[in-house]
Design a protein around this motif. Structure first.
Motif, PDB file in Angstrom:
ATOM      1  N   PHE A  88       2.751  -4.701   1.118  1.00  0.00           N
ATOM      2  CA  PHE A  88       3.279  -3.424   0.649  1.00  0.00           C
ATOM      3  C   PHE A  88       4.807  -3.415   0.755  1.00  0.00           C
ATOM      4  O   PHE A  88       5.391  -4.158   1.558  1.00  0.00           O
ATOM      5  CB  PHE A  88       2.697  -2.271   1.461  1.00  0.00           C
ATOM      6  CG  PHE A  88       1.282  -1.924   1.081  1.00  0.00           C
ATOM      7  CD1 PHE A  88       1.034  -1.133  -0.029  1.00  0.00           C
ATOM      8  CD2 PHE A  88       0.205  -2.388   1.816  1.00  0.00           C
ATOM      9  CE1 PHE A  88      -0.268  -0.806  -0.398  1.00  0.00           C
ATOM     10  CE2 PHE A  88      -1.094  -2.076   1.461  1.00  0.00           C
ATOM     11  CZ  PHE A  88      -1.330  -1.280   0.349  1.00  0.00           C
ATOM     12  N   LEU A  97       6.870   1.604   2.434  1.00  0.00           N
ATOM     13  CA  LEU A  97       5.519   1.943   2.890  1.00  0.00           C
ATOM     14  C   LEU A  97       5.261   1.433   4.291  1.00  0.00           C
ATOM     15  O   LEU A  97       4.616   2.102   5.110  1.00  0.00           O
ATOM     16  CB  LEU A  97       4.491   1.363   1.916  1.00  0.00           C
ATOM     17  CG  LEU A  97       3.747   2.381   1.051  1.00  0.00           C
ATOM     18  CD1 LEU A  97       2.881   1.705   0.017  1.00  0.00           C
ATOM     19  CD2 LEU A  97       2.908   3.289   1.921  1.00  0.00           C
ATOM     20  N   ARG A  98       5.756   0.245   4.592  1.00  0.00           N
ATOM     21  CA  ARG A  98       5.585  -0.288   5.949  1.00  0.00           C
ATOM     22  C   ARG A  98       6.268   0.610   6.971  1.00  0.00           C
ATOM     23  O   ARG A  98       5.744   0.851   8.062  1.00  0.00           O
ATOM     24  CB  ARG A  98       6.126  -1.710   6.024  1.00  0.00           C
ATOM     25  CG  ARG A  98       5.194  -2.752   5.411  1.00  0.00           C
ATOM     26  CD  ARG A  98       5.777  -4.138   5.517  1.00  0.00           C
ATOM     27  NE  ARG A  98       6.589  -4.457   4.350  1.00  0.00           N
ATOM     28  CZ  ARG A  98       7.466  -5.438   4.289  1.00  0.00           C
ATOM     29  NH1 ARG A  98       7.675  -6.205   5.351  1.00  0.00           N
ATOM     30  NH2 ARG A  98       8.150  -5.671   3.193  1.00  0.00           N
ATOM     31  N   ALA A 116       2.580   3.670  -3.484  1.00  0.00           N
ATOM     32  CA  ALA A 116       1.455   2.724  -3.474  1.00  0.00           C
ATOM     33  C   ALA A 116       0.909   2.426  -4.859  1.00  0.00           C
ATOM     34  O   ALA A 116       0.189   1.437  -5.035  1.00  0.00           O
ATOM     35  CB  ALA A 116       0.339   3.261  -2.585  1.00  0.00           C
ATOM     36  N   ARG A 133      -2.761   1.234  -5.536  1.00  0.00           N
ATOM     37  CA  ARG A 133      -3.317   0.804  -4.245  1.00  0.00           C
ATOM     38  C   ARG A 133      -3.309   1.955  -3.231  1.00  0.00           C
ATOM     39  O   ARG A 133      -3.203   1.738  -2.031  1.00  0.00           O
ATOM     40  CB  ARG A 133      -2.529  -0.387  -3.696  1.00  0.00           C
ATOM     41  CG  ARG A 133      -2.555  -1.626  -4.593  1.00  0.00           C
ATOM     42  CD  ARG A 133      -1.761  -2.750  -3.976  1.00  0.00           C
ATOM     43  NE  ARG A 133      -2.360  -3.224  -2.732  1.00  0.00           N
ATOM     44  CZ  ARG A 133      -1.737  -4.032  -1.864  1.00  0.00           C
ATOM     45  NH1 ARG A 133      -0.489  -4.428  -2.115  1.00  0.00           N
ATOM     46  NH2 ARG A 133      -2.352  -4.411  -0.755  1.00  0.00           N
ATOM     47  N   ALA A 145      -3.516   1.887   0.941  1.00  0.00           N
ATOM     48  CA  ALA A 145      -2.371   2.392   1.697  1.00  0.00           C
ATOM     49  C   ALA A 145      -2.796   3.485   2.665  1.00  0.00           C
ATOM     50  O   ALA A 145      -2.380   3.503   3.834  1.00  0.00           O
ATOM     51  CB  ALA A 145      -1.296   2.918   0.738  1.00  0.00           C
TER      52      ALA A 145
END
Length: 425
Positions: A10, A14-15, A130, A133, A137
């Motif tokens: 990702f 997002l992380r 995302a 996905r 996520a």
């Protein structure tokens, strides 16, 4: 693919938000579970005043979710996330600094407002970042949230060996670090200019019958999830005769989430519709209260009696793992893309009220069970709530009222004169 390997696939933003959710839950549960004891035992406040302080925090958060979601749509999710974490830093800092009622009330309002801002904003940013996905996520989002919810109380219990102020300062420091990390790392995204008044956005969302029906159908999910902090801890302590048994419920849930959440989401995503798995997850959550009911009336506590309670907690966690990622993935599809935050805000508002009403109802049934001897009553109520919510979602699915389930799945058209978001970016 392992959970850690999946995280690396990702984007950095997002992380960071996954780590953010871990930190948010760690900081929150480090302090809030012990707040009532501090207010009553350490500060000597009456039960009524303690109720006002805690109730004000809940009201400030749950009552303002719609505002937080709209702010994410109009101002950009990044700024709202940062503002929410900064306000939570200030609120928890006030809990450390003050013991007067005005300071405590101010701390409660700031802490609640913070949650109202960053909860829908974080979900909006995840949904936008995302792409296709979203379910994966949000599955990872749940893993980090569950882990933080386990670590927070453990760390808070250790810090309380020093004093409450140490716990409050540490919680504020966690949110301060999160605020700084978001300022430095979280990318800003362009936000198209709003072309309708704020009240117009709210009217459009509140008139979205499919979203409202789905939000109401999902009250079982959050009403039952809140029993991880009310009915199931009570059941664990009563069955085993040990207050510390509650920790095993959260430990089992965290380990299960770490090992299986992403695998479950990926496997189900490839088989059947999202609505089907949401229905299944709700039913599993409801059935999770059957095993604890079998030992609820036991008068002689024994460690082995904890096993049915633990089995029930695991079923509850598994049901959440099945349903939650698909629920959060589905919400943006109910309306226009540039009302994603508002849609999450409305859903969070309804689910927050559901959790409060559900806890009050279960609390009443627990009191009734204590006076009538109907020890199975609260568990039967929870099972009925889960199965009833599952039936409601299944009905919406059969009627084609959910995105991807029938002809009525297209999002509502924008108001006259408003171009879709894709044309404004």
């Amino acid at each position: 693919m392992s959970t850690l390997a999946a995280i690396r696939t990702f984007p950095l933003a997002l992380r960071l938000l996954l780590v953010n959710q871990f930190g948010v839950n760690t900081g929150f549960y480090l302090l809030v579970p012990y707040l009532a004891t501090h207010l009553s035992d350490d500060l000597g406040l009456s039960a009524a005043v303690v109720g006002v302080v805690l109730g004000l925090r809940n009201l400030s958060q749950q009552g303002l979710f719609l505002i937080g979601g709209s702010a994410a749509d109009r101002l950009g999710a990044r700024g709202v996330i940062i503002a929410g974490c900064a306000l939570r830093t200030a609120g928890f800092g006030l809990f450390a600094l003050g013991d007067t009622l005005p300071l405590l009330l101010a701390a409660s309002v700031l802490s609640g407002l913070a949650g109202a801002l960053f909860n829908p904003a974080v979900r909006t940013y995840v949904a936008q970042e995302a792409g296709d996905r979203k379910a994966e996520a949000f599955a990872l989002f749940n893993v980090f949230a569950t882990t933080g919810a386990l670590l927070g109380p453990l760390l808070g219990g250790l810090l309380l060996l020093v004093d409450f102020r140490a716990a409050a300062v540490t919680a504020a420091a966690v949110f301060a670090v999160l605020t700084l990390a978001q300022l430095l790392v979280l990318p800003d995204r362009p936000v198209p200019a709003a072309e309708t008044p704020l009240l117009g956005d709210w009217r459009e969302t509140l008139r979205n019958r499919r979203l409202l029906a789905f939000s109401l159908a999902m009250i079982g999910m959050y009403g039952l999830e809140s029993q991880l902090y009310l009915l199931l801890p009570h059941a664990a302590a009563h069955a085993s005769g040990r207050d510390g048994a509650t920790g095993l419920l959260f430990l089992a849930g965290t380990v299960t989430s770490l090992l299986f959440q992403l695998r479950i989401t990926r496997a189900l995503k490839a088989r059947g519709s999202r609505a089907r798995w949401i229905t299944t997850g709700l039913a599993v959550m409801g059935l999770g209260f059957v095993p604890p009911a079998l030992v609820a009336g036991a008068s002689d506590p024994h460690p082995l009696r904890l096993l049915p309670v633990l089995a029930g907690a695991l079923l509850l966690h598994v049901g959440i793992m099945i349903a939650s990622p698909f629920v959060l993935e589905l919400i943006p599809a109910f309306g226009r893309e540039n009302l994603t935050g508002t849609s999450y805000g409305l859903f969070s508002l309804v689910s927050g009220v559901a959790a409060a009403v559900g806890s009050a109802g279960v609390g009443w049934s627990m009191d009734t069970a204590g006076t009538t001897g109907l020890s199975w009553l609260p568990y039967a109520c929870c099972t009925a709530l889960g199965v009833g919510s599952a039936a409601a979602v299944a009905r919406l699915r059969r009627r084609g009222a959910l995105p991807g389930t029938g002809p009525a799945t297209a999002p509502p058209p924008p108001p006259t004169g408003v171009r879709p978001r894709s044309e404004t970016t």
